[in-house]
Design an enzyme around this catalytic site. Structure first.
Site, mmCIF file in Angstrom:
data_model
loop_
_atom_site.group_PDB
_atom_site.id
_atom_site.type_symbol
_atom_site.label_atom_id
_atom_site.label_comp_id
_atom_site.label_asym_id
_atom_site.label_seq_id
_atom_site.Cartn_x
_atom_site.Cartn_y
_atom_site.Cartn_z
ATOM 1 N N ASP A 1 36.740 55.704 41.403
ATOM 2 C CA ASP A 1 36.218 57.109 41.672
ATOM 3 C C ASP A 1 36.268 57.659 43.410
ATOM 4 O O ASP A 1 36.136 58.963 43.399
ATOM 5 C CB ASP A 1 34.159 56.603 42.147
ATOM 6 C CG ASP A 1 33.701 56.030 40.732
ATOM 7 O OD1 ASP A 1 34.372 56.158 39.642
ATOM 8 O OD2 ASP A 1 32.606 55.885 41.206
ATOM 9 N N TYR B 1 22.402 48.571 25.744
ATOM 10 C CA TYR B 1 23.061 47.793 25.148
ATOM 11 C C TYR B 1 22.739 46.283 25.855
ATOM 12 O O TYR B 1 22.128 46.387 26.853
ATOM 13 C CB TYR B 1 24.595 47.612 25.599
ATOM 14 C CG TYR B 1 24.981 48.076 26.489
ATOM 15 C CD1 TYR B 1 25.052 46.949 27.718
ATOM 16 C CD2 TYR B 1 25.762 49.024 27.112
ATOM 17 C CE1 TYR B 1 25.518 47.699 29.243
ATOM 18 C CE2 TYR B 1 26.050 50.019 27.831
ATOM 19 C CZ TYR B 1 26.020 49.201 29.570
ATOM 20 O OH TYR B 1 26.714 49.231 30.508
ATOM 21 N N GLN C 1 33.143 47.925 53.508
ATOM 22 C CA GLN C 1 31.873 48.204 54.351
ATOM 23 C C GLN C 1 30.797 47.177 54.156
ATOM 24 O O GLN C 1 29.955 46.825 55.412
ATOM 25 C CB GLN C 1 31.450 50.022 54.169
ATOM 26 C CG GLN C 1 31.025 49.735 52.643
ATOM 27 C CD GLN C 1 29.693 50.936 52.076
ATOM 28 O OE1 GLN C 1 29.563 52.251 53.272
ATOM 29 N NE2 GLN C 1 28.993 50.760 51.518
ATOM 30 N N ARG D 1 27.425 44.688 35.938
ATOM 31 C CA ARG D 1 28.746 44.400 37.021
ATOM 32 C C ARG D 1 28.513 42.891 38.227
ATOM 33 O O ARG D 1 30.312 43.584 38.516
ATOM 34 C CB ARG D 1 28.208 46.365 37.943
ATOM 35 C CG ARG D 1 28.757 46.794 39.110
ATOM 36 C CD ARG D 1 29.149 48.445 39.788
ATOM 37 N NE ARG D 1 30.016 48.227 40.432
ATOM 38 C CZ ARG D 1 29.766 47.502 41.819
ATOM 39 N NH1 ARG D 1 29.289 47.147 42.304
ATOM 40 N NH2 ARG D 1 30.406 48.307 42.822
ATOM 41 N N ALA E 1 37.881 49.000 40.868
ATOM 42 C CA ALA E 1 38.606 49.398 41.746
ATOM 43 C C ALA E 1 39.651 48.979 42.376
ATOM 44 O O ALA E 1 40.962 48.720 42.258
ATOM 45 C CB ALA E 1 38.171 50.467 41.676
HETATM 46 C C1 LIG Z 1 26.281 49.587 44.725
HETATM 47 C C2 LIG Z 1 27.064 50.056 43.446
HETATM 48 C C3 LIG Z 1 26.043 49.967 42.074
HETATM 49 C C4 LIG Z 1 26.961 50.614 40.517
HETATM 50 N N1 LIG Z 1 26.632 50.141 40.086
HETATM 51 C C5 LIG Z 1 26.655 50.540 38.883
HETATM 52 C C6 LIG Z 1 25.819 50.435 37.085
HETATM 53 O O1 LIG Z 1 24.590 49.793 36.983
HETATM 54 N N2 LIG Z 1 26.560 50.518 36.366
HETATM 55 C C7 LIG Z 1 27.576 51.571 36.195
HETATM 56 O O2 LIG Z 1 28.341 52.059 35.271
HETATM 57 N N3 LIG Z 1 28.446 51.980 37.476
HETATM 58 C C8 LIG Z 1 27.659 51.538 39.162
HETATM 59 N N4 LIG Z 1 28.553 51.646 40.283
HETATM 60 C C9 LIG Z 1 29.795 52.506 39.512
HETATM 61 C C10 LIG Z 1 30.984 51.879 39.119
HETATM 62 O O3 LIG Z 1 31.408 50.490 39.756
HETATM 63 C C11 LIG Z 1 32.028 52.478 39.906
HETATM 64 O O4 LIG Z 1 31.722 53.757 39.268
HETATM 65 C C12 LIG Z 1 33.500 52.455 38.977
HETATM 66 O O5 LIG Z 1 33.110 50.714 38.776
HETATM 67 C C13 LIG Z 1 34.603 52.916 39.457
HETATM 68 O O6 LIG Z 1 34.093 52.024 40.457
HETATM 69 P P1 LIG Z 1 35.583 51.854 42.334
HETATM 70 O O7 LIG Z 1 35.255 51.018 42.599
HETATM 71 O O8 LIG Z 1 35.781 53.010 42.300
HETATM 72 O O9 LIG Z 1 33.571 52.580 43.288
HETATM 73 P P2 LIG Z 1 32.335 51.586 42.879
HETATM 74 O O10 LIG Z 1 32.773 50.992 42.498
HETATM 75 O O11 LIG Z 1 31.725 52.662 44.069
HETATM 76 O O12 LIG Z 1 33.157 50.822 44.487
HETATM 77 C C14 LIG Z 1 33.368 50.993 46.154
HETATM 78 C C15 LIG Z 1 33.446 50.314 46.966
HETATM 79 O O13 LIG Z 1 34.226 51.024 48.252
HETATM 80 C C16 LIG Z 1 32.568 50.748 48.847
HETATM 81 N N5 LIG Z 1 33.136 51.406 50.456
HETATM 82 C C17 LIG Z 1 32.088 52.617 50.067
HETATM 83 N N6 LIG Z 1 32.745 53.410 51.897
HETATM 84 C C18 LIG Z 1 33.554 52.128 52.103
HETATM 85 C C19 LIG Z 1 33.673 52.490 53.584
HETATM 86 N N7 LIG Z 1 33.513 53.875 54.365
HETATM 87 N N8 LIG Z 1 34.813 51.011 54.019
HETATM 88 C C20 LIG Z 1 34.876 50.312 53.611
HETATM 89 N N9 LIG Z 1 34.025 50.490 51.840
HETATM 90 C C21 LIG Z 1 33.181 51.639 51.061
HETATM 91 C C22 LIG Z 1 31.366 49.922 48.300
HETATM 92 O O14 LIG Z 1 30.645 49.814 49.614
HETATM 93 C C23 LIG Z 1 31.633 49.633 47.315
HETATM 94 O O15 LIG Z 1 32.414 48.280 47.393
HETATM 95 C C24 LIG Z 1 28.311 51.061 41.383
HETATM 96 C C25 LIG Z 1 28.848 51.506 41.863
HETATM 97 C C26 LIG Z 1 28.457 50.858 43.386
HETATM 98 C C27 LIG Z 1 29.157 50.889 44.896
#
Ligand SMILES: Cc1cc2nc3c(=O)[nH]c(=O)nc-3n(C[C@H](O)[C@H](O)[C@H](O)COP(=O)(O)OP(=O)(O)OC[C@H]3O[C@@H](n4cnc5c(N)ncnc54)[C@H](O)[C@@H]3O)c2cc1C
Length: 389
Positions: free
Chosen positions: A296, A216, A34, A107, A14
């Site tokens: 998320d 898949y 982070q 991913r 995101a």
């Molecule tokens: C390591 C990892 C592996 C995943 N593997 C899968 C998978 O195999 N299949 C699946 O369906 N979904 C997976 N997901 C979840 C999926 O990517 C998310 O549900 C979806 O893509 C929404 O993404 P997001 O960017 O909101 O959150 P996320 O993908 O969780 O990304 C959040 C980011 O914020 C960073 N972060 C966290 N806390 C802090 C902070 N205090 N300060 C700065 N940065 C911070 C994290 O390191 C991460 O890079 C994974 C997520 C992560 C973090």
């Protein structure tokens, strides 16, 4: 507006989509992450047409075609007999119906390519090793504090720091997530390790009482990605890198048809993970002052509809468009939230209902025309690059 200092906490799917969208509209966002480096983590993700529209508009079409898989045939199978109860077509029909394709992708591939695109446009745009700790506002200016002791100033902060968001806690206080009773197992099996015929159709959900198993292909069809969702109460830990054993997962799938058990048995022991699924309540508001949430951090959801990544990608595009269209920060954040909050919260709630449906063990839920999915709920006909913002 183009001179605004926009900080994004979190370089996940995101955060990077938002950064790329903002860059496309002429902004220079900075993403604070982070992790010390952006490494290879995770397994498969679904990029349904509603998210594909965004990635295409941001210059990722070639990446999706090169690294994503477009499953031609999909289906739902019976847990015990392996009978194909519902057939689903995800091939060119998706493109014809929605104007964008349906992909399944690792991913890490999507994440790496998005990050490359962001730093190609601005080499200084991603700053690893910066865990958000707190934010304070003074006369309209934000000061962001990081765990490494440094600070950054910004006009806007977008919290994209995932399911355990610190930015969310800073805005709305700590909330205790509720353990849902679901535990997810995930793994990747080299296709070469599997006997012929086990992976047919190439994209498949199998459902039974208290269990489901989705698999898949990713990486050009060389790897089978699977996620097994089970119900248990004796273990609960949330995280992406907690090891599981083949034996414990096989115990969970006792009595299931042999293809599922063969795939589990073929998982490399170092590549099998589990995580407990926690739930948060939908928020009535994501924004306070010049700080908001996406992905998320704003709307963590159960994975049953496969829409977690897609919703974060949708947010990224809409927040970019909102800043592009607005004359002030307040207006941009209002436009973003009004466009996104009702849909994302609704998908959170539908994901919960789908969990109950998939694990009900009621075969009548899985007959042609009855199967609930992101498509049957109409989620795929949304185009974040074109919806009113
Ligand atoms: C390591 C990892 C592996 C995943 N593997 C899968 C998978 O195999 N299949 C699946 O369906 N979904 C997976 N997901 C979840 C999926 O990517 C998310 O549900 C979806 O893509 C929404 O993404 P997001 O960017 O909101 O959150 P996320 O993908 O969780 O990304 C959040 C980011 O914020 C960073 N972060 C966290 N806390 C802090 C902070 N205090 N300060 C700065 N940065 C911070 C994290 O390191 C991460 O890079 C994974 C997520 C992560 C973090």
């Amino acid at each position: 507006m183009r001179q605004l200092k926009i900080a994004i906490a979190g370089a996940g799917i995101a955060g990077l989509t938002a950064a790329r969208a903002l860059q496309t509209f002429g902004f220079r966002p900075i993403v604070y992450e982070q992790a010390a480096s952006l490494g290879e983590v995770g397994a498969g993700l679904t990029v349904s047409p509603n998210a594909t529209h965004v990635l295409n508009a941001l210059g990722m079409e070639g990446v999706l075609e090169r690294l994503g898989m477009r499953p031609n045939r999909g289906g739902v199978k019976h847990w015990q007999t392996g009978e194909l109860m519902v057939e689903i077509s995800r091939g060119n029909e998706m493109l014809e119906k929605y104007g964008a394709a349906y992909y399944q992708i690792h991913r890490a591939d999507l994440h790496r390519e998005l990050a490359d695109l962001v730093v190609t446009t601005d080499p200084d745009a991603i700053r690893p090793g910066h865990a958000f700790r707190s934010v304070e506002e003074h006369n309209g200016a934000l000061t962001i504090h990081f765990e490494n002791g440094t600070t950054a100033s910004a006009d806007v902060l977008i919290g994209a720091d995932g399911v355990r968001s610190r930015v969310r806690a800073a805005l709305f206080g700590e909330q205790t997530p509720r353990f849902t009773g679901y535990v997810a197992y995930r793994g990747l099996v080299p296709m070469a390790n599997l006997p012929d015929g086990v992976v047919d159709p190439t994209s498949c959900l199998s459902t039974g009482p208290g269990r489901s198993f989705t698999r898949y292909l990713v990486r050009g069809g060389t790897l089978v990605n699977f996620v097994g969702l089970t119900e248990r109460d004796d273990w609960r830990e949330e995280g992406w890198s907690i090891r599981a054993t083949v034996e414990e997962m096989l115990r969970e799938y006792e009595g299931w048809y042999e293809d599922v058990r063969t795939i589990i048995r073929s998982a490399p022991p170092e590549g099998l993970f589990k995580w407990a699924l926690f739930d948060r309540e939908p928020l009535p508001n994501w924004t306070r002052g010049a700080v908001t949430l996406i992905g998320d951090a704003a709307h963590p959801m159960l994975p049953f509809l496969g829409q977690g990544a897609a919703m974060g990608i949708e947010d990224g595009m809409v927040i970019g468009r909102a800043f592009s269209a607005a004359d002030s920060i307040g207006e941009a954040l209002r436009r973003y939230q009004e466009a996104r909050l009702p849909r994302a919260n609704w998908v959170m709630l539908e994901s919960r209902k789908t969990a109950l449906n998939y694990h009900s063990g009621r075969e009548e839920n899985f007959r042609p025309g009855k199967h609930v999915s992101a498509e049957s709920l109409g989620l795929m006909s949304y185009n974040p690059a074109a919806v009113p913002v």
